[in-house]
Design a protein around this motif. Structure first.
Motif, PDB file in Angstrom:
ATOM      1  N   VAL A   1      -7.035   1.110   5.466  1.00 33.13           N
ATOM      2  CA  VAL A   1      -6.558   1.657   4.193  1.00 33.13           C
ATOM      3  C   VAL A   1      -5.504   0.698   3.658  1.00 33.13           C
ATOM      4  O   VAL A   1      -4.414   0.593   4.229  1.00 33.13           O
ATOM      5  N   ALA A   2      -5.833  -0.014   2.593  1.00 30.35           N
ATOM      6  CA  ALA A   2      -4.952  -1.100   2.172  1.00 30.35           C
ATOM      7  C   ALA A   2      -5.174  -1.458   0.713  1.00 30.35           C
ATOM      8  O   ALA A   2      -6.231  -1.181   0.137  1.00 30.35           O
ATOM      9  N   ASN A   3      -4.168  -2.121   0.155  1.00 32.56           N
ATOM     10  CA  ASN A   3      -4.278  -2.691  -1.187  1.00 32.56           C
ATOM     11  C   ASN A   3      -4.805  -4.115  -1.136  1.00 32.56           C
ATOM     12  O   ASN A   3      -5.651  -4.511  -1.931  1.00 32.56           O
ATOM     13  N   SER A   4      -4.313  -4.927  -0.206  1.00 30.17           N
ATOM     14  CA  SER A   4      -4.614  -6.358  -0.203  1.00 30.17           C
ATOM     15  C   SER A   4      -6.016  -6.656   0.315  1.00 30.17           C
ATOM     16  O   SER A   4      -6.369  -6.296   1.441  1.00 30.17           O
ATOM     17  N   LEU A   5      -6.794  -7.328  -0.516  1.00 31.75           N
ATOM     18  CA  LEU A   5      -8.097  -7.814  -0.063  1.00 31.75           C
ATOM     19  C   LEU A   5      -7.911  -8.969   0.918  1.00 31.75           C
ATOM     20  O   LEU A   5      -8.572  -9.040   1.951  1.00 31.75           O
ATOM     21  N   PHE A   6      -6.977  -9.853   0.601  1.00 36.16           N
ATOM     22  CA  PHE A   6      -6.737 -11.053   1.409  1.00 36.16           C
ATOM     23  C   PHE A   6      -6.235 -10.716   2.807  1.00 36.16           C
ATOM     24  O   PHE A   6      -6.782 -11.195   3.805  1.00 36.16           O
ATOM     25  N   HIS A   7      -5.211  -9.880   2.896  1.00 32.28           N
ATOM     26  CA  HIS A   7      -4.584  -9.606   4.183  1.00 32.28           C
ATOM     27  C   HIS A   7      -5.354  -8.599   5.024  1.00 32.28           C
ATOM     28  O   HIS A   7      -5.282  -8.641   6.259  1.00 32.28           O
ATOM     29  N   ASP A   8      -6.067  -7.665   4.374  1.00 32.34           N
ATOM     30  CA  ASP A   8      -6.610  -6.519   5.101  1.00 32.34           C
ATOM     31  C   ASP A   8      -8.119  -6.332   4.983  1.00 32.34           C
ATOM     32  O   ASP A   8      -8.809  -6.297   5.995  1.00 32.34           O
ATOM     33  N   HIS A   9      -8.641  -6.201   3.772  1.00 39.89           N
ATOM     34  CA  HIS A   9     -10.045  -5.814   3.660  1.00 39.89           C
ATOM     35  C   HIS A   9     -10.996  -6.908   4.122  1.00 39.89           C
ATOM     36  O   HIS A   9     -12.008  -6.618   4.771  1.00 39.89           O
TER      37      HIS A   9
ATOM     38  N   THR B   1       0.821  -1.208   0.000  1.00 46.21           N
ATOM     39  CA  THR B   1       0.000   0.000   0.000  1.00 46.21           C
ATOM     40  C   THR B   1       0.856   1.261   0.000  1.00 46.21           C
ATOM     41  O   THR B   1       0.651   2.175  -0.787  1.00 46.21           O
ATOM     42  N   LEU B   2       1.850   1.289   0.905  1.00 45.40           N
ATOM     43  CA  LEU B   2       2.753   2.432   1.020  1.00 45.40           C
ATOM     44  C   LEU B   2       4.117   2.146   0.400  1.00 45.40           C
ATOM     45  O   LEU B   2       4.735   3.017  -0.202  1.00 45.40           O
ATOM     46  N   ILE B   3       4.583   0.914   0.604  1.00 46.78           N
ATOM     47  CA  ILE B   3       5.851   0.452   0.052  1.00 46.78           C
ATOM     48  C   ILE B   3       5.562  -0.514  -1.092  1.00 46.78           C
ATOM     49  O   ILE B   3       4.714  -1.404  -0.971  1.00 46.78           O
TER      50      ILE B   3
ATOM     51  N   TRP C   1      -9.913   1.062  -0.392  1.00 50.14           N
ATOM     52  CA  TRP C   1      -9.055   0.205  -1.212  1.00 50.14           C
ATOM     53  C   TRP C   1      -8.144   1.067  -2.065  1.00 50.14           C
ATOM     54  O   TRP C   1      -8.606   1.833  -2.918  1.00 50.14           O
ATOM     55  N   ILE C   2      -6.842   0.967  -1.823  1.00 51.87           N
ATOM     56  CA  ILE C   2      -5.847   1.614  -2.662  1.00 51.87           C
ATOM     57  C   ILE C   2      -5.444   0.584  -3.713  1.00 51.87           C
ATOM     58  O   ILE C   2      -4.695  -0.345  -3.425  1.00 51.87           O
ATOM     59  N   ARG C   3      -5.956   0.747  -4.913  1.00 50.77           N
ATOM     60  CA  ARG C   3      -5.880  -0.327  -5.905  1.00 50.77           C
ATOM     61  C   ARG C   3      -4.462  -0.629  -6.380  1.00 50.77           C
ATOM     62  O   ARG C   3      -4.134  -1.760  -6.705  1.00 50.77           O
ATOM     63  N   ARG C   4      -3.615   0.377  -6.469  1.00 49.53           N
ATOM     64  CA  ARG C   4      -2.267   0.201  -7.010  1.00 49.53           C
ATOM     65  C   ARG C   4      -2.346  -0.662  -8.280  1.00 49.53           C
ATOM     66  O   ARG C   4      -2.020  -1.859  -8.275  1.00 49.53           O
ATOM     67  N   PRO C   5      -2.827  -0.089  -9.386  1.00 48.16           N
ATOM     68  CA  PRO C   5      -3.051  -0.865 -10.612  1.00 48.16           C
ATOM     69  C   PRO C   5      -1.878  -1.757 -10.964  1.00 48.16           C
ATOM     70  O   PRO C   5      -0.712  -1.339 -10.917  1.00 48.16           O
ATOM     71  N   GLY C   6      -2.201  -3.003 -11.276  1.00 50.82           N
ATOM     72  CA  GLY C   6      -1.178  -3.997 -11.576  1.00 50.82           C
ATOM     73  C   GLY C   6      -0.799  -4.854 -10.388  1.00 50.82           C
ATOM     74  O   GLY C   6      -0.052  -5.824 -10.541  1.00 50.82           O
ATOM     75  N   ALA C   7      -1.303  -4.509  -9.207  1.00 49.74           N
ATOM     76  CA  ALA C   7      -0.979  -5.286  -8.007  1.00 49.74           C
ATOM     77  C   ALA C   7      -1.485  -6.716  -8.155  1.00 49.74           C
ATOM     78  O   ALA C   7      -2.567  -6.967  -8.686  1.00 49.74           O
ATOM     79  N   VAL C   8      -0.693  -7.659  -7.641  1.00 51.28           N
ATOM     80  CA  VAL C   8      -0.991  -9.082  -7.763  1.00 51.28           C
ATOM     81  C   VAL C   8      -1.293  -9.712  -6.402  1.00 51.28           C
ATOM     82  O   VAL C   8      -2.334 -10.333  -6.205  1.00 51.28           O
ATOM     83  N   MET C   9      -0.384  -9.546  -5.467  1.00 48.76           N
ATOM     84  CA  MET C   9      -0.439 -10.319  -4.226  1.00 48.76           C
ATOM     85  C   MET C   9      -1.551  -9.825  -3.306  1.00 48.76           C
ATOM     86  O   MET C   9      -1.616  -8.662  -2.928  1.00 48.76           O
ATOM     87  N   GLY C  10      -2.436 -10.739  -2.966  1.00 48.98           N
ATOM     88  CA  GLY C  10      -3.571 -10.405  -2.120  1.00 48.98           C
ATOM     89  C   GLY C  10      -4.736  -9.820  -2.875  1.00 48.98           C
ATOM     90  O   GLY C  10      -5.755  -9.474  -2.267  1.00 48.98           O
TER      91      GLY C  10
END
Length: 225
Positions: free
Chosen positions: A163-171, A19-21, A183-192
């Motif tokens: 506030v997170a990208n990962s659905l699996f780990h966070d949402h 999300t941040l890193i 949801w911070i989508r970070r387009p192209g994100a894969v993990m989670g």
């Protein structure tokens, strides 16, 4: 029904890596010739299995274990870059919310990333897997944070957002506790994200944290007019 406002909330629980890193770039740097999506999904499968089996293992050790299984040298967590919008967005959000870290990392590793996020004083509370003795998506970390937020600042969970990208780990775990989500989508994100149930409810969605910060500033400005 009243449309929820970001500025009605008082505290933000941040995922850090993803999300941040930009951990996907950091991880893939060890195998740049391998297909990115395939490599990252393979990495995540190994990582999740180890986290479930060894919830108290330090994250730096866990990363080394995964890369050993993949017969690759582990890239140091300290080398993983921040997303370009992160530091500036956090400074904006800090004016309006308590900023809290809940990260699947150890304290020493997070300290190496903190300068890229703005340094000491950016976050009001930092909680790691090392503190909790469990990795997300285990609910223990979220429960720990909610208890601290209530005791320190009297903030109820109804005013806390994940506030997170990962659905699996966070949402998904945050929603189990009734937390609102950004949801911070970070387009192209894969993990989670890849292969997850995309109907998981999130009250707000943005491509970047910078876009979220801009929305907060607009709400504040509109409220003053």
């Amino acid at each position: 029904m009243t449309t929820p406002r970001l500025t009605d909330q008082k505290a933000l629980i941040f995922d850090v890596y993803g999300t941040l890193i930009d951990w996907e770039t950091g991880l893939h740097s060890a195998a740049p010739l391998q297909p990115r999506t395939t490599f990252l999904q393979t990495y995540l499968d190994h990582e999740s299995a180890l986290q479930t089996a060894n919830p108290t293992m330090l994250y730096s050790t866990l990363v080394s274990e995964v890369f050993s299984k993949l017969s690759l040298p582990a890239p140091p967590i300290s080398s993983w870059p921040a997303f370009p919008d992160t530091a500036a967005a956090l400074q904006i959000l800090k004016k309006h919310f308590k900023l809290i870290v809940l990260s699947n990392v150890d304290k020493a590793s997070f300290a190496t990333s903190l300068p890229r996020l703005g340094g000491d004083g950016v976050f009001d509370l930092v909680v790691t897997a090392e503190d909790v003795g469990a990795y997300k998506p285990d609910l223990k970390g979220f429960e720990w944070v909610l208890k601290e937020v209530k005791e320190r600042w009297g903030i109820e969970k109804e005013q806390v957002m994940s506030v997170a990208n990962s659905l699996f780990h966070d949402h998904i775990p945050a929603k189990k506790l009734g937390l609102k989500g950004v949801w911070i989508r970070r387009p192209g994100a894969v993990m989670g994200v890849e292969g997850m149930d995309m109907t998981t409810k999130r009250e707000w969605e943005y491509d970047t944290l910078g876009e979220m910060a801009e929305s907060v500033e607009r709400e504040v400005t509109d409220g003053e007019n």
